[in-house]
Design a protein around this motif. Structure first.
Motif, short mmCIF file in Angstrom:
data_model
loop_
_atom_site.label_atom_id
_atom_site.label_comp_id
_atom_site.label_asym_id
_atom_site.label_seq_id
_atom_site.Cartn_x
_atom_site.Cartn_y
_atom_site.Cartn_z
N MET B 422 -19.15 155.07 49.50
CA MET B 422 -19.70 153.87 50.12
C MET B 422 -18.73 153.15 51.04
N ASP B 423 -17.44 153.50 50.97
CA ASP B 423 -16.51 152.88 51.90
C ASP B 423 -16.82 153.24 53.35
N CYS B 425 -19.80 155.85 54.10
CA CYS B 425 -21.06 156.58 54.30
C CYS B 425 -22.26 155.65 54.14
N LEU B 427 -25.24 156.59 53.35
CA LEU B 427 -26.15 157.05 52.30
C LEU B 427 -25.63 156.75 50.90
N ARG B 431 -18.74 153.82 45.57
CA ARG B 431 -17.50 154.28 46.21
C ARG B 431 -16.94 155.51 45.49
N ILE B 433 -13.71 157.12 46.99
CA ILE B 433 -12.28 157.21 47.30
C ILE B 433 -11.44 156.38 46.32
N PRO B 434 -11.81 155.12 46.05
CA PRO B 434 -10.95 154.35 45.13
C PRO B 434 -10.91 154.92 43.72
N GLU B 485 -21.92 149.48 40.75
CA GLU B 485 -21.52 150.89 40.83
C GLU B 485 -21.24 151.41 39.42
N LEU C 88 -19.30 145.18 51.65
CA LEU C 88 -18.39 146.18 52.24
C LEU C 88 -18.60 146.28 53.74
N PRO C 93 -13.95 149.08 55.00
CA PRO C 93 -13.66 149.90 53.83
C PRO C 93 -12.72 149.20 52.86
N SER C 94 -12.93 149.43 51.56
CA SER C 94 -12.08 148.80 50.56
C SER C 94 -10.78 149.57 50.37
N VAL C 95 -10.62 150.67 51.07
CA VAL C 95 -9.42 151.49 50.92
C VAL C 95 -8.47 151.22 52.08
#
Lengths: 165, 555, 100
Positions: B422-423, B425, B427, B431, B433-434, B485, C88, C93-95
């Protein structure tokens, strides 16, 4: 609806005939149901006969009628629905159909070259369409990497020069 | 040497003037499509499939351009150019994907034609990296280097690339279509979870042929592929592929996007699907589609072995830190004295698959110095230098360390596959990546990672499963539960010869709890493992219950 | 494309979001009637006016200005989207690695 052939608009001699409507004198496109139901009487007409092939129908199903047909109209309900490409290629390749294959429905100029390479003859285009957009789209990419039905000249490896114009 | 000229011995398919002419024509076509869109001659509904077919998505924050890396092969000039594109048109990063491609997350529509020109300078493009067409064929990242290779899959992957490029009949399929091909008995391409999986092999006479599987896939309905044929002769390869695609294009579902992949058609028709392909194959004019051996030979010449020196295998230097890296990253090569090296794009706490422009340039330099200028992208989002002299390994390691690319975690628990989630994309429902970053930080101790041993964690941020969670030893799927999430865990998946879909272990975990849950799974494995067992081995031996009990035991 | 916009009737105040056609950047639309780069300071539509607001926002699609218009329920303070996904979208992005 305007008709496109060879990248230009041309007059359309054909009439799409509703199932209940009487047949006109000239060239007529009937539904698959009517073709099946009235095969004998339709064959007796003196004018050219065409059929509208629905997207879900396999070309084998109309094989018995092909020698009496001068035109097959395939339909793209949405531009994303590419079943017609396989129908067109099968009609040319498996059934040797040499008459007019016409594509109708929601078709983008960007699909014109590929339709030609599958074996289409004419495209029904929306009112007010610019034929030069279609011709330009057809002529933009002139190299292809695979065998198909439209005219081309082998180059090297899998590549060929398209001769669609 | 011009910076855009690839090194002499880098074995990528070399474009000639015909291929370059084609690429310029394709850019002109897309440029015209962008102009028509901006002028309002195309609606967004009409433009969307056209831009997708050229790799351009609209994501949560911006457009994203996905660039094709054909079957994961790059030469150093290409990688350097990708770095330049990242710096000029992105924010200095590129993101390598599980389909061996690269994505740029901050693209502007009006810049795309210029980006395509920059790609074309090094014979690259974004053709068919999205859309309902035949996508980039993936293959073994160790092709041409692996001791167990029987057939070089790059030759046939390139043939598939050319054949599928703007295929007039198969560009408007019911849904996307992904092919993977391997030429080694050990499947490193997850062939059985692709729309078509191809195993290239040889018969007793040494002739090449193909075992063809179809109808595998992940996504919301994970299915292992069905074998269609044990042997398709080389000359009939394209004819047979045509037959498979014809049946799919005619009969694949069009009215429900979730049932439109070939796996649903194959599952529903069963053996009838195989019979239909066979009937089509039998009746087609096969001469027209025959793959001429001269063409195969001409394409194979692009992948001829580079000039390997006659060397002997070397003992590795006694440097413990180097040894730890080598143990994780270095793989046997078919030539004595050489090795293949995997470069981790999974630094502890980093974004899986991301590389900065500087890192791309550093890898390009190291590839030129140590690997004939060749680089591969892996489906676990790492890079490979395929042909490195063993005597150069220590120097290469130092070079990688200087670029922040020497994390010794290949195949270990922090070598995580993660989709953008979700960061980025549009769709995604959660998230990814985190989660990957936090797991990686939790297991930051490399000694501990090496003690845990091989363990694959894959994370997807929605049910579409771009993060391949179904085939991970530990799969994590992020979903939305009333605006929150939450993360489901599956165990026991595998993407190799013993392909298996992981089993859902129980109720989902919160964003905060999921890392603890992974740790609980690992401590349970450590407590139960027999000597020499990997996580997956222990799981298969003791089953799901001990893990379930540990995760859901009342506190 | 506008399927999201046809979602259930709004129960909270809404602003609209989309991506700018030319560069894809996220933009916001409130009762001021213009597309803005930032959500801060936009005036939300009351739930009852959401449909009317949607029609205004969708004019931006017809004008080749924006793409993919949809409604975002907000807390009027800020305003701030109620859902994490759109927060968001506001923040990026949160990263860390690619932060603007």
């Amino acid at each position: 609806m305007p008709l496109l052939e060879d990248g230009r608009l041309r007059p359309d001699d054909w009439t799409h005939v509703e199932d209940e409507a009487p047949l006109p004198e000239g060239p007529a496109i009937v539904s698959l149901a009517r073709l099946r139901a009235e095969a004998a009487s339709l064959a007796g007409r003196n004018a050219p006969l065409g059929v509208a092939l629905p997207p879900e129908t396999q070309p084998e199903e109309i094989a018995p009628f092909l020698d009496r047909l001068a035109l097959i109209a395939v339909k793209m309900p949405k531009s994303k629905d590419g079943r017609a490409f396989t129908q067109i290629r099968a009609l040319r390749e498996h059934h040797g159909f040499a008459g007019e294959i016409r594509a109708a429905g929601h078709i983008l100029p960007d699909q014109y070259a590929m339709l030609l390479r599958c074996g289409v003859t004419t495209v029904e285009v929306p009112e007010g369409t610019k034929p030069e957009t279609w011709a330009r789209s057809r002529d933009t990419i002139r190299i292809a990497y695979q065998a198909a039905q439209g005219a081309d000249r082998p180059l090297s490896l899998l590549r060929r020069k398209l001769e669609l114009a | 040497m011009n910076a855009l000229t690839p090194p002499q011995y880098a074995r990528t398919y070399r474009y000639d003037e015909i291929d370059r002419e084609f690429l310029q024509e394709r850019i002109a076509e897309f440029r015209g499509q962008v102009e028509r869109r901006l002028a309002g001659e195309l609606t967004e509904d009409e433009f969307k499939p056209l831009r997708l077919m050229n790799g351009l998505y609209l994501q949560l924050h911006a457009y994203m351009l996905r660039v094709a890396i054909p079957y994961g092969l790059l030469n150093s000039a290409q990688l350097r150019q990708l770095g330049k594109i990242a710096r000029r048109w992105d924010r200095g990063f590129g993101h390598f994907t599980t389909r061996q491609n690269i994505q740029f997350n901050w693209t502007k529509l009006e810049d795309v034609p210029a980006m395509l020109e920059a790609l074309a300078e090094v014979d690259m493009h974004a053709i068919q990296t999205s859309g309902n067409c035949i996508r980039n064929t993936t293959t073994d990242e160790y092709a041409g280097a692996s001791p167990d290779e029987v057939v070089d899959p790059r030759v046939y992957a390139e043939i598939l690339r050319q054949w599928s490029t703007l295929h007039p009949e198969f560009t408007w399929l019911p849904r996307k279509f992904k092919i993977a091909i391997t030429g080694a008995p050990h499947d490193r391409v997850a062939a059985q979870v692709h729309d078509v999986g191809v195993l290239a092999k040889r018969n007793e006479r040494g002739e090449v042929g193909f075992e063809v599987h179809a109808g595998g896939g992940l996504g919301r309905t994970p299915i292992i592929a069905r074998k269609l044929r044990d042997w398709v002769p080389e000359a009939e390869f394209l004819a047979y592929m045509e037959a498979v695609l014809r049946v799919y294009n005619a009969l694949g579902q069009r009215d429900n996007i979730y049932k439109a992949r070939i796996k649903i058609l194959v599952r529903d028709l069963g053996d009838e699907f195989t019979q239909m392909v066979e009937r089509e194959y039998e009746r087609m004019p096969r001469d027209k589609y025959r793959l001429d051996p001269e063409i195969v030979a001409a394409i194979a010449a692009h992948f001829a072995p580079p000039p390997f020196a006659a060397l002997d295998d070397q003992p590795l230097p006694e440097d413990p830190e180097f040894r730890q890296w080598a143990e994780a990253s270095v793989r046997a090569h078919k030539k004595p004295g050489y090795a293949s090296v995997t470069i981790s794009l999974k630094p502890i706490g980093g974004i899986p698959g991301d590389a900065s422009a500087e890192q791309m340039e550093a890898v390009a330099d190291l590839a030129e110095r140590h690997s004939f200028g060749e680089i591969r992208v892996t489906h676990v989002q790492n890079l490979v230098l395929p042909h490195v002299r063993q005597e150069d390994l220590h120097a290469l390691w130092q070079g990688l360390r200087a670029a922040g690319l020497a994390t010794p975690n290949i195949g270990l628990i922090s070598d995580i596959i993660a989709c953008p989630g979700m960061d980025y994309c549009a769709l995604a429902t959660a998230r990814s990546i985190p989660i990957a970053q936090r797991i990686s930080e939790r297991f930051a101790s490399l000694d501990r990672q090496h003690d845990i041993g091989e363990c694959f964690i894959n994370i997807s941020g929605c049910i579409n499963a771009c993060g391949h969670h179904h085939v991970a030893h530990i799969g994590i799927l992020g979903v939305d539960k009333r605006g929150e999430e939450v993360y489901q865990i599956t165990l026991g998946g595998s993407a190799t010869n013993d392909a298996a879909i992981g089993e859902l272990i129980g109720p989902a975990f919160s964003y905060d709890a999921v890392v603890d849950a992974v740790e609980t799974l690992i401590t349970t494995y450590i407590a139960h493992r027999a000597a020499g067992e990997r996580f997956i081995d222990t799981y298969r031996r003791i089953g799901v219950m001990p893990f379930k009990d540990a995760l859901y035991a009342p506190a | 494309m506008s399927t999201k916009a046809k979602a259930r009737p709004a129960t909270a105040p809404v602003v609209f979001t989309a991506n700018r056609l030319r560069d894809g950047r996220v933009v916001w639309f409130g009762a001021e009637g213009t597309w803005r780069d930032r959500i801060d300071g936009t005036t939300p539509f009351a739930p009852a006016a959401a449909e009317e607001g949607l029609a205004l926002a969708q004019q931006g699609e017809r004008d080749q200005q924006v793409v993919g218009v949809y409604a975002v329920e907000v807390d009027p303070a800020g305003p701030t989207p109620l859902k994490f996904r759109e927060r968001l979208r506001v923040q990026g992005p949160s990263v860390a690695a690619e932060a603007a």
